[in-house]
Write a protein that holds these residues in place. Structure first.
Motif, PDB file in Angstrom:
ATOM      1  N   ASP A 229      -9.534 -56.893 114.319  1.00 34.01           N
ATOM      2  CA  ASP A 229     -10.831 -57.272 114.869  1.00 34.01           C
ATOM      3  C   ASP A 229     -11.758 -56.056 114.926  1.00 34.01           C
ATOM      4  O   ASP A 229     -11.487 -55.112 115.680  1.00 34.01           O
ATOM      5  CB  ASP A 229     -10.638 -57.850 116.271  1.00 34.01           C
ATOM      6  N   PRO A 230     -12.845 -56.033 114.151  1.00 30.46           N
ATOM      7  CA  PRO A 230     -13.760 -54.889 114.192  1.00 30.46           C
ATOM      8  C   PRO A 230     -14.298 -54.592 115.596  1.00 30.46           C
ATOM      9  O   PRO A 230     -14.534 -53.433 115.940  1.00 30.46           O
ATOM     10  CB  PRO A 230     -14.885 -55.312 113.245  1.00 30.46           C
ATOM     11  N   ALA A 231     -14.479 -55.635 116.405  1.00 27.56           N
ATOM     12  CA  ALA A 231     -15.002 -55.423 117.756  1.00 27.56           C
ATOM     13  C   ALA A 231     -14.041 -54.596 118.595  1.00 27.56           C
ATOM     14  O   ALA A 231     -14.464 -53.792 119.434  1.00 27.56           O
ATOM     15  CB  ALA A 231     -15.277 -56.767 118.432  1.00 27.56           C
ATOM     16  N   ALA A 232     -12.732 -54.788 118.377  1.00 25.47           N
ATOM     17  CA  ALA A 232     -11.745 -54.012 119.128  1.00 25.47           C
ATOM     18  C   ALA A 232     -11.841 -52.533 118.773  1.00 25.47           C
ATOM     19  O   ALA A 232     -11.708 -51.669 119.642  1.00 25.47           O
ATOM     20  CB  ALA A 232     -10.344 -54.553 118.859  1.00 25.47           C
ATOM     21  N   TRP A 233     -12.069 -52.234 117.491  1.00 26.70           N
ATOM     22  CA  TRP A 233     -12.236 -50.840 117.077  1.00 26.70           C
ATOM     23  C   TRP A 233     -13.505 -50.236 117.673  1.00 26.70           C
ATOM     24  O   TRP A 233     -13.522 -49.063 118.048  1.00 26.70           O
ATOM     25  CB  TRP A 233     -12.246 -50.735 115.551  1.00 26.70           C
ATOM     26  N   ARG A 234     -14.555 -51.043 117.785  1.00 31.89           N
ATOM     27  CA  ARG A 234     -15.778 -50.545 118.431  1.00 31.89           C
ATOM     28  C   ARG A 234     -15.522 -50.279 119.912  1.00 31.89           C
ATOM     29  O   ARG A 234     -16.028 -49.300 120.480  1.00 31.89           O
ATOM     30  CB  ARG A 234     -16.915 -51.550 118.240  1.00 31.89           C
ATOM     31  N   ASP A 235     -14.715 -51.131 120.537  1.00 32.96           N
ATOM     32  CA  ASP A 235     -14.367 -50.894 121.939  1.00 32.96           C
ATOM     33  C   ASP A 235     -13.561 -49.601 122.088  1.00 32.96           C
ATOM     34  O   ASP A 235     -13.772 -48.835 123.038  1.00 32.96           O
ATOM     35  CB  ASP A 235     -13.563 -52.071 122.494  1.00 32.96           C
ATOM     36  N   LEU A 236     -12.645 -49.365 121.138  1.00 34.48           N
ATOM     37  CA  LEU A 236     -11.854 -48.134 121.197  1.00 34.48           C
ATOM     38  C   LEU A 236     -12.755 -46.906 121.112  1.00 34.48           C
ATOM     39  O   LEU A 236     -12.509 -45.890 121.780  1.00 34.48           O
ATOM     40  CB  LEU A 236     -10.830 -48.123 120.064  1.00 34.48           C
ATOM     41  N   ALA A 237     -13.810 -46.993 120.321  1.00 30.03           N
ATOM     42  CA  ALA A 237     -14.729 -45.863 120.154  1.00 30.03           C
ATOM     43  C   ALA A 237     -15.446 -45.509 121.446  1.00 30.03           C
ATOM     44  O   ALA A 237     -15.896 -44.368 121.612  1.00 30.03           O
ATOM     45  CB  ALA A 237     -15.739 -46.175 119.054  1.00 30.03           C
ATOM     46  N   THR A 238     -15.537 -46.450 122.381  1.00 33.63           N
ATOM     47  CA  THR A 238     -16.158 -46.135 123.673  1.00 33.63           C
ATOM     48  C   THR A 238     -15.201 -45.388 124.594  1.00 33.63           C
ATOM     49  O   THR A 238     -15.630 -44.833 125.607  1.00 33.63           O
ATOM     50  CB  THR A 238     -16.639 -47.414 124.380  1.00 33.63           C
ATOM     51  N   LEU A 239     -13.912 -45.379 124.222  1.00 33.93           N
ATOM     52  CA  LEU A 239     -12.902 -44.728 125.052  1.00 33.93           C
ATOM     53  C   LEU A 239     -12.531 -43.341 124.549  1.00 33.93           C
ATOM     54  O   LEU A 239     -12.254 -42.433 125.337  1.00 33.93           O
ATOM     55  CB  LEU A 239     -11.627 -45.576 125.106  1.00 33.93           C
ATOM     56  N   THR A 240     -12.475 -43.157 123.217  1.00 33.70           N
ATOM     57  CA  THR A 240     -11.954 -41.912 122.663  1.00 33.70           C
ATOM     58  C   THR A 240     -12.357 -41.771 121.197  1.00 33.70           C
ATOM     59  O   THR A 240     -12.701 -42.757 120.539  1.00 33.70           O
ATOM     60  CB  THR A 240     -10.409 -41.884 122.774  1.00 33.70           C
ATOM     61  N   ASP A 241     -12.304 -40.546 120.715  1.00 34.47           N
ATOM     62  CA  ASP A 241     -12.532 -40.282 119.297  1.00 34.47           C
ATOM     63  C   ASP A 241     -11.235 -40.211 118.507  1.00 34.47           C
ATOM     64  O   ASP A 241     -11.247 -40.233 117.274  1.00 34.47           O
ATOM     65  CB  ASP A 241     -13.286 -38.953 119.113  1.00 34.47           C
ATOM     66  N   ARG A 242     -10.117 -40.085 119.211  1.00 35.09           N
ATOM     67  CA  ARG A 242      -8.804 -39.972 118.577  1.00 35.09           C
ATOM     68  C   ARG A 242      -7.800 -40.797 119.362  1.00 35.09           C
ATOM     69  O   ARG A 242      -7.916 -40.935 120.579  1.00 35.09           O
ATOM     70  CB  ARG A 242      -8.317 -38.511 118.536  1.00 35.09           C
ATOM     71  N   ALA A 243      -6.800 -41.307 118.652  1.00 33.11           N
ATOM     72  CA  ALA A 243      -5.786 -42.103 119.342  1.00 33.11           C
ATOM     73  C   ALA A 243      -4.533 -42.181 118.491  1.00 33.11           C
ATOM     74  O   ALA A 243      -4.555 -41.951 117.281  1.00 33.11           O
ATOM     75  CB  ALA A 243      -6.308 -43.505 119.625  1.00 33.11           C
ATOM     76  N   LEU A 244      -3.432 -42.514 119.148  1.00 39.31           N
ATOM     77  CA  LEU A 244      -2.172 -42.806 118.482  1.00 39.31           C
ATOM     78  C   LEU A 244      -1.887 -44.282 118.699  1.00 39.31           C
ATOM     79  O   LEU A 244      -1.819 -44.747 119.838  1.00 39.31           O
ATOM     80  CB  LEU A 244      -1.045 -41.946 119.066  1.00 39.31           C
ATOM     81  N   LEU A 245      -1.754 -45.018 117.597  1.00 38.76           N
ATOM     82  CA  LEU A 245      -1.543 -46.462 117.650  1.00 38.76           C
ATOM     83  C   LEU A 245      -0.197 -46.812 117.037  1.00 38.76           C
ATOM     84  O   LEU A 245       0.332 -46.073 116.203  1.00 38.76           O
ATOM     85  CB  LEU A 245      -2.641 -47.194 116.870  1.00 38.76           C
ATOM     86  N   THR A 246       0.351 -47.941 117.434  1.00 39.10           N
ATOM     87  CA  THR A 246       1.603 -48.399 116.840  1.00 39.10           C
ATOM     88  C   THR A 246       1.591 -49.904 116.677  1.00 39.10           C
ATOM     89  O   THR A 246       0.957 -50.631 117.448  1.00 39.10           O
ATOM     90  CB  THR A 246       2.825 -47.968 117.672  1.00 39.10           C
ATOM     91  N   GLY A 247       2.284 -50.370 115.649  1.00 38.18           N
ATOM     92  CA  GLY A 247       2.387 -51.792 115.367  1.00 38.18           C
ATOM     93  C   GLY A 247       3.017 -51.976 113.998  1.00 38.18           C
ATOM     94  O   GLY A 247       3.307 -51.001 113.303  1.00 38.18           O
ATOM     95  N   PRO A 248       3.235 -53.217 113.570  1.00 37.06           N
ATOM     96  CA  PRO A 248       3.820 -53.450 112.247  1.00 37.06           C
ATOM     97  C   PRO A 248       2.982 -52.851 111.120  1.00 37.06           C
ATOM     98  O   PRO A 248       3.515 -52.430 110.091  1.00 37.06           O
ATOM     99  CB  PRO A 248       3.875 -54.979 112.161  1.00 37.06           C
ATOM    100  N   SER A 249       1.660 -52.816 111.302  1.00 37.52           N
ATOM    101  CA  SER A 249       0.775 -52.168 110.339  1.00 37.52           C
ATOM    102  C   SER A 249      -0.516 -51.786 111.057  1.00 37.52           C
ATOM    103  O   SER A 249      -0.961 -52.504 111.959  1.00 37.52           O
ATOM    104  CB  SER A 249       0.469 -53.087 109.144  1.00 37.52           C
ATOM    105  N   ILE A 250      -1.086 -50.668 110.657  1.00 38.91           N
ATOM    106  CA  ILE A 250      -2.339 -50.199 111.244  1.00 38.91           C
ATOM    107  C   ILE A 250      -3.274 -49.821 110.100  1.00 38.91           C
ATOM    108  O   ILE A 250      -3.000 -48.879 109.348  1.00 38.91           O
ATOM    109  CB  ILE A 250      -2.132 -48.976 112.165  1.00 38.91           C
ATOM    110  N   THR A 251      -4.365 -50.554 109.942  1.00 37.54           N
ATOM    111  CA  THR A 251      -5.371 -50.254 108.932  1.00 37.54           C
ATOM    112  C   THR A 251      -6.705 -50.049 109.634  1.00 37.54           C
ATOM    113  O   THR A 251      -7.326 -51.023 110.081  1.00 37.54           O
ATOM    114  CB  THR A 251      -5.495 -51.393 107.905  1.00 37.54           C
ATOM    115  N   PRO A 252      -7.149 -48.805 109.769  1.00 40.31           N
ATOM    116  CA  PRO A 252      -8.405 -48.548 110.480  1.00 40.31           C
ATOM    117  C   PRO A 252      -9.574 -49.282 109.828  1.00 40.31           C
ATOM    118  O   PRO A 252      -9.688 -49.336 108.596  1.00 40.31           O
ATOM    119  CB  PRO A 252      -8.571 -47.032 110.369  1.00 40.31           C
ATOM    120  N   LEU A 253     -10.428 -49.845 110.652  1.00 41.08           N
ATOM    121  CA  LEU A 253     -11.612 -50.521 110.144  1.00 41.08           C
ATOM    122  C   LEU A 253     -12.793 -49.557 110.133  1.00 41.08           C
ATOM    123  O   LEU A 253     -12.643 -48.376 110.436  1.00 41.08           O
ATOM    124  CB  LEU A 253     -11.894 -51.767 110.991  1.00 41.08           C
ATOM    125  N   GLU A 254     -13.954 -50.059 109.788  1.00 44.72           N
ATOM    126  CA  GLU A 254     -15.131 -49.217 109.581  1.00 44.72           C
ATOM    127  C   GLU A 254     -15.386 -48.296 110.780  1.00 44.72           C
ATOM    128  O   GLU A 254     -15.375 -48.734 111.923  1.00 44.72           O
ATOM    129  CB  GLU A 254     -16.362 -50.089 109.350  1.00 44.72           C
TER     130      GLU A 254
END
Length: 220
Positions: free
Chosen positions: A42-67
């Protein structure tokens, strides 16, 4: 839920350790570098993440960063679940607390089990084994989600490896998790076949492959 464990933890039992914005959340930095999205597609979730931090460590079956985001590092792992296993308490294991943090961080530096912050020990119950007063092995609880608790930071001082200390502490941590009605799970590097075989002997089974991805906001 196990496919997105950090989100399940931060939106559930460990919300008290979270900084959240819409469909994104992260652990407060002194506890852990992990963050999560309710839906990584969900692109909106990535935009929400940008309000929290510029860097992060994520985990899941697959992680493909969006725009607006890019991957800057990562590794592949296996998630292993303790369906039907039984733990074993260890009389030699001692509970580690905030007063033990300097020793814990020293052991983490020597053993390199993965990310561990100054307040990670507050996320759950951590156990250690000492030799002549020196902390030589530890393991504990990190992600806690409904019905599940992760066994994490299993490590042994290089001078004391090969004595089964990590296995003992893993079983002791699992015993406490099972006693309160949760099931244990853990993560291990996909390349660490020896550790995977050991955890299988302890009663864990590979559930699925996971990715650990370090991401940052794109500079472009």
């Amino acid at each position: 839920m196990l496919e997105n464990p950090v989100w399940a933890a931060l939106s559930g039992p460990q919300a008290c350790f979270a900084e959240a914005s819409g469909d994104a959340a992260r652990y407060q930095p002194e506890f852990s570098p992990f963050a999560a999205l309710s839906d990584p597609d969900d692109p909106a979730a990535w935009r929400d993440l940008a309000t929290l931090t510029d860097r992060a460590l994520l985990t899941g079956p697959s992680i493909t960063p969006l725009e607006g985001w890019e991957t800057v590092g990562g590794t592949t792992g296996a998630q292993m679940a303790g369906h039907g296993m039984t733990g074993v308490p260890d009389e030699e294991a001692v509970v580690l607390t905030e007063t033990d943090v300097p020793e814990i961080l020293d052991l983490i530096e020597r053993a390199q089990p993965g990310p561990f912050g100054k307040r990670t020990v507050e996320l759950g119950r951590y156990l250690g084994i000492r030799h002549e007063g020196r902390l030589i092995a530890m393991a504990g609880e990190r992600f806690q989600l409904p019905g599940w608790t992760e066994v994490s930071a299993v490590c042994t001082d290089p001078d004391f490896r090969g004595r089964g200390l990590g296995a003992r502490l893993t079983m002791a941590v699992a015993a406490a998790i099972l006693e309160r009605g949760d099931l244990p799970f853990l993560h291990v590097s996909a390349e660490n076949l020896g550790a995977i075989r050991l955890y299988e002997r302890l009663g864990f089974q590979v559930d699925h492959e996971v990715v650990f991805a370090a991401v940052r906001r794109s500079l472009a």
